[in-house]
Motif scaffolding. Sequence first.
Motif, short mmCIF file in Angstrom:
data_model
loop_
_atom_site.label_atom_id
_atom_site.label_comp_id
_atom_site.label_asym_id
_atom_site.label_seq_id
_atom_site.Cartn_x
_atom_site.Cartn_y
_atom_site.Cartn_z
N TRP A 576 -1.12 -2.37 3.83
CA TRP A 576 -0.20 -2.26 2.71
C TRP A 576 -0.28 -3.48 1.78
CZ3 TRP A 576 4.23 -1.00 6.63
CH2 TRP A 576 3.98 0.25 7.20
N ARG A 577 -0.41 -4.64 2.37
CA ARG A 577 -0.51 -5.85 1.54
C ARG A 577 -1.78 -5.82 0.70
NH1 ARG A 577 1.44 -8.27 6.38
NH2 ARG A 577 -0.69 -8.86 6.96
N GLU A 578 -2.87 -5.34 1.28
CA GLU A 578 -4.12 -5.26 0.52
C GLU A 578 -4.01 -4.24 -0.60
OE1 GLU A 578 -6.80 -7.00 0.49
OE2 GLU A 578 -6.20 -8.34 2.11
N LEU A 579 -3.36 -3.11 -0.33
CA LEU A 579 -3.15 -2.14 -1.40
C LEU A 579 -2.38 -2.75 -2.55
CD1 LEU A 579 -2.18 1.22 0.41
CD2 LEU A 579 -4.27 0.76 -0.89
N ASP A 580 -1.31 -3.46 -2.23
CA ASP A 580 -0.49 -4.08 -3.27
C ASP A 580 -1.30 -5.12 -4.04
OD1 ASP A 580 2.37 -4.37 -4.33
OD2 ASP A 580 1.86 -6.46 -3.84
N ALA A 581 -2.13 -5.89 -3.34
CA ALA A 581 -2.95 -6.90 -4.00
C ALA A 581 -3.95 -6.27 -4.97
CB ALA A 581 -3.68 -7.74 -2.96
N HIS A 582 -4.38 -5.07 -4.70
CA HIS A 582 -5.33 -4.38 -5.58
C HIS A 582 -4.62 -3.48 -6.59
CE1 HIS A 582 -8.21 -5.65 -2.49
NE2 HIS A 582 -9.15 -5.43 -3.39
N GLY A 583 -3.29 -3.51 -6.63
CA GLY A 583 -2.54 -2.75 -7.62
C GLY A 583 -2.58 -1.25 -7.40
N ILE A 584 -2.65 -0.83 -6.15
CA ILE A 584 -2.72 0.60 -5.83
C ILE A 584 -1.38 1.05 -5.25
CG2 ILE A 584 -3.88 2.36 -4.45
CD1 ILE A 584 -6.35 0.57 -4.41
N PRO A 585 -0.72 2.01 -5.88
CA PRO A 585 0.57 2.50 -5.37
C PRO A 585 0.42 3.17 -4.01
CG PRO A 585 0.26 3.13 -7.67
CD PRO A 585 -1.06 2.61 -7.18
N PHE A 586 1.48 3.07 -3.20
CA PHE A 586 1.45 3.63 -1.85
C PHE A 586 2.76 4.35 -1.56
CE2 PHE A 586 2.46 3.12 2.73
CZ PHE A 586 1.43 3.89 3.25
N MET A 587 2.63 5.53 -0.96
CA MET A 587 3.78 6.31 -0.50
C MET A 587 3.62 6.51 1.00
SD MET A 587 4.94 10.16 -1.62
CE MET A 587 6.10 11.13 -0.64
N GLY A 588 4.57 5.97 1.77
CA GLY A 588 4.47 6.03 3.22
C GLY A 588 5.61 6.80 3.85
N LEU A 589 5.27 7.75 4.70
CA LEU A 589 6.27 8.54 5.42
C LEU A 589 6.43 8.00 6.83
CD1 LEU A 589 5.70 10.51 3.06
CD2 LEU A 589 5.80 12.38 4.71
N LEU A 640 7.41 -4.74 -1.64
CA LEU A 640 6.18 -4.57 -2.41
C LEU A 640 6.46 -3.68 -3.61
CD1 LEU A 640 3.66 -3.97 0.53
CD2 LEU A 640 4.20 -6.11 -0.64
N PRO A 641 6.18 -4.14 -4.83
CA PRO A 641 6.59 -3.41 -6.03
C PRO A 641 5.92 -2.06 -6.20
CG PRO A 641 5.15 -5.26 -6.59
CD PRO A 641 5.51 -5.42 -5.15
N LEU A 642 4.76 -1.85 -5.60
CA LEU A 642 4.04 -0.59 -5.78
C LEU A 642 4.06 0.28 -4.51
CD1 LEU A 642 0.94 -1.78 -7.85
CD2 LEU A 642 2.95 -0.52 -8.66
N SER A 643 5.01 0.03 -3.64
CA SER A 643 5.07 0.79 -2.39
C SER A 643 6.43 1.46 -2.23
CB SER A 643 4.80 -0.13 -1.19
OG SER A 643 3.48 -0.64 -1.25
N TRP A 644 6.41 2.65 -1.67
CA TRP A 644 7.62 3.43 -1.43
C TRP A 644 7.65 3.88 0.02
CZ3 TRP A 644 5.46 2.96 -6.09
CH2 TRP A 644 6.30 2.86 -7.21
N SER A 645 8.74 3.61 0.69
CA SER A 645 8.91 4.07 2.07
C SER A 645 9.85 5.26 2.09
CB SER A 645 9.47 2.94 2.95
OG SER A 645 10.75 2.55 2.51
N VAL A 646 9.47 6.28 2.84
CA VAL A 646 10.28 7.49 2.96
C VAL A 646 10.71 7.62 4.41
CG1 VAL A 646 10.36 9.99 2.65
CG2 VAL A 646 8.98 8.58 1.10
#
Length: 702
Positions: A576-589, A640-646
């Motif tokens: 998740w940290r690497e995704l955020d560092a590369h500016g890639i949004p993430f949706m996690g269930l 993380l600004p580009l991550s969403w937890s569900v």
Amino acid sequence: MSSISADSQRSSTYRFDLDGLRGYAIALVVIFHVFVGRVSGGVDVFLLLSGFFFLGSQLRYATRRDAILNPWWPIWRTARRLLPALSVVLLATLIAVLTLAPELFTPELASQFTASVLYFLNWELISQDAAYAAASVDTSPLQHLWSMSVQGQFYLAAIVFAIVVGLIANRRHVPQEVTRRNVTIILVIVTIASFLWASRFGWTGTPANYYSTFSRMWELTLGAVLAIVAHRITVSPRIAPFTAGLGVVLITITGFVIPTSLAYPGPLALLPISGAVLVIISAGDHKVSHILSSRPARWLGDIAYSLYLWHWPLLIITTVVAGYDTPPWWLGILVIVASLLLAHLTHKWIETPLRQHAKRPTQRDTPLASARDSLKTVAGKSRAFGGVLVTAVLIFLGSIQPIWNSATQYASVDLNAGPYPGVLAQYGAEVPEAEARPDPTLISGIYPPTGLEGCMIGYQDPVDEFVDDDCVYGDKSASTTVVMVGGSHTEPYVLPLDELGKEQGFKVIPLMRQICPMVLHDDTDEFDPECREWSENAFERLVEMDPDLVFSTTTRPDDSRPYAQDGVPVGYAGFWRELDAHGIPFMGLRDNPWALNAEAAPYNPSKCMVETNGDFEACSSAREMVYAPEDPAAEFLDPLPLSWSVDTADWFCNEESCPPVIGNIYVYRDQNHISNAFAESAKPLLWDTMQTIFDRTSISES
């Protein structure tokens, strides 16, 4: 494991003691299966004797000058000896499973019926990664038939080999002694090669090695070698009683001194095999031979084939019906008594009447005319009717797998949202009276399309392998890209995402590998090195794709928490940290519960509903056992600004428990994977979060 019964055609030199040895070997198999729960070595002895009797007789016939070298005759004789009893036992097993223990009927078992009829069950079990297990409620009632498949494959090879030998010997007028010597050399080479192959792992092998035809071949070909040369190496009559007795002792102690089935058919299998060899070469008129040739021993040898067929399905099915995890001693005794009775009846009324009793025809005979004449008699008509009936049963049994596939395909069709709200029932949707679906006896065979369509990497595939570029779901022409990453727990969500993609204008690309969530910067041993390496390669590919959204699950059971509540592995957070560092949004269930019963042991809720006739409470997991009080992924993802937890805990559980059925839909495919139908029912909930993400990240929906 064929049975060659005594009859009037046997010569005075026939080894009746070997009939008794065969019966004793199978008796050991049954006793150890029932009471000890491990392999006895009796099967190895049986395979040796099969090679001794079968290939020996094939070679003796094929080298006759008047032999008919037509493969039909030996195949026909062998089929008439093996298939009637097999068809009866398989049909009885199918009926018993469907009526008494439907929870045993799985996609694997459906495949095993077909494989048993076509004699490739050993390879089917290898493909299913099935270890040879002791009798329990989780063991296939057809597991024991692997050896029948090995034997059937050997029989076919032996028939072809004998015919080739006969053709060469007869057409080139090769002396019998030369033929015998050449055949012996070939069989010795095959025996040595197969033994070395079986022993390549040392003292303990693998389940695949246990079932493999190539690994087992040495036991059969060694028997064939003995059939050719045993008359030249028989021991002195003075010591024959002692060597034969020693052989029986070696066979008897095998199951006690070799603790694991994985030792077979490697070097340790020489213990029972050596015992059988000693008995074979210790021919003569002595006490051990008298015991093995006695009427009870020969009777046991005659029914050995049917006894082997019956005992295992009886043991497994009665254990399940009686409600035990493993069979108690008293149940074992009942199984043995019932198996002996059924074996005797099967041998008397099925095997013997339908067997080919006439000698194998020679060039002087007219077998077709004789067969036509026999149809004019009552006995001949009865045999013909029995043959037609056996053929029909075998065709039906061979179609079990396609029938199962058709049934599961029908059961997996889209469910109407009205009577089947699924997860939406947790949020107030009306749940009308309706039978829960899909059928819990079929649900284990209903898989997400990604794996079936080759759009998910297998756990044994190379770490640098990825799926083809045409593995795209949703709107394939859309510019917006959603990438699904992770393992099989992410996989069911491809169904609602596929529908949402087509409706909302985005394509869905799977980047998933079996048993391998995406993990980065993981210095623990929680995941295999291959998984960690594949994740690194997959992440590089993910960055190149530059998707608009990455979708995955975020938790899994954590052994450090009470029971096995969910937690976040180190490698997840690193990803998740690497995704955020590369500016890639993430949706996690948050992952679905991995079902645990009241004793905190894993169980299959859908299977439980079948076993308990729909006991909702018994088939539910306590929420506190499978879920932490709060979503453990939130503390990592929320900052993380580009991550969403569900947090999906309320999708699967109420305040106290996680039921097997929600909104008239069975939640689970197995112990820890959700059903396709339940994943599809979550489509509106998924879109609620995805729409928010798309709006906040200004992702185009076209």
